[in-house]
Design an enzyme around this catalytic site. Structure first.
Site, PDB file in Angstrom:
ATOM      1  CB  ILE A  33      -1.069   0.148   1.235  1.00 25.00           C
ATOM      2  CG1 ILE A  33      -1.445  -1.412   1.398  1.00 25.00           C
ATOM      3  CG2 ILE A  33      -1.889   1.067   1.259  1.00 25.00           C
ATOM      4  CD1 ILE A  33      -2.831  -1.615   0.985  1.00 25.00           C
ATOM      5  CG  ASP A  34       1.172   3.322  -3.619  1.00 24.46           C
ATOM      6  OD1 ASP A  34      -0.177   3.374  -3.475  1.00 24.46           O
ATOM      7  OD2 ASP A  34       1.817   3.322  -5.008  1.00 24.46           O
ATOM      8  CB  SER A  35       1.691   8.181  -0.745  1.00 28.59           C
ATOM      9  OG  SER A  35       1.795   8.034  -2.036  1.00 28.59           O
ATOM     10  N   GLY A  37      -2.446   4.143  -2.543  1.00 26.99           N
ATOM     11  CA  GLY A  37      -3.249   3.329  -2.035  1.00 26.99           C
ATOM     12  C   GLY A  37      -3.884   3.806  -0.705  1.00 26.99           C
TER      13      GLY A  37
END
Length: 95
Positions: A33-35, A37
């Site tokens: 989960i990136d920014s 996400g």
């Protein structure tokens, strides 16, 4: 269903996260989960929990951070308004 269980269900459904990887200390970036996400997750949380989340940058690094944040927002937004005891007893004598 608990906050934790509901968010786990969302992460499994929307991000295909393996639920066995979700502990409070699990770093969001480590589970994929990136920014962007995180932003999507927060939009989904607003819908799922019927919340209005503030439009401020957040430092949500772990799964536990997300759960704590959502619980705090639920408590703040779903609590009954505090009674004002002074107004209930503000009866003025009529001369």
């Amino acid at each position: 269903m608990t906050t934790t269980a509901r968010i786990i269900a969302m992460l499994v459904k929307d991000f295909k996260v393996d639920p066995d990887r979700l502990s409070p200390a699990a770093r969001l970036e480590d589970i994929g989960i990136d920014s962007i996400g995180v932003a999507e997750l927060l939009f989904n949380i607003e819908d799922e929990f019927h919340l209005k989340l503030p439009d401020v940058p957040l430092d949500l690094a772990t799964f536990g951070d997300v759960v704590r944040y959502v619980d705090e927002q639920i408590a703040a937004q779903c609590a009954p308004p505090a009674a004002n005891p002074a107004s209930a007893h503000d009866v003025r004598a009529v001369p």
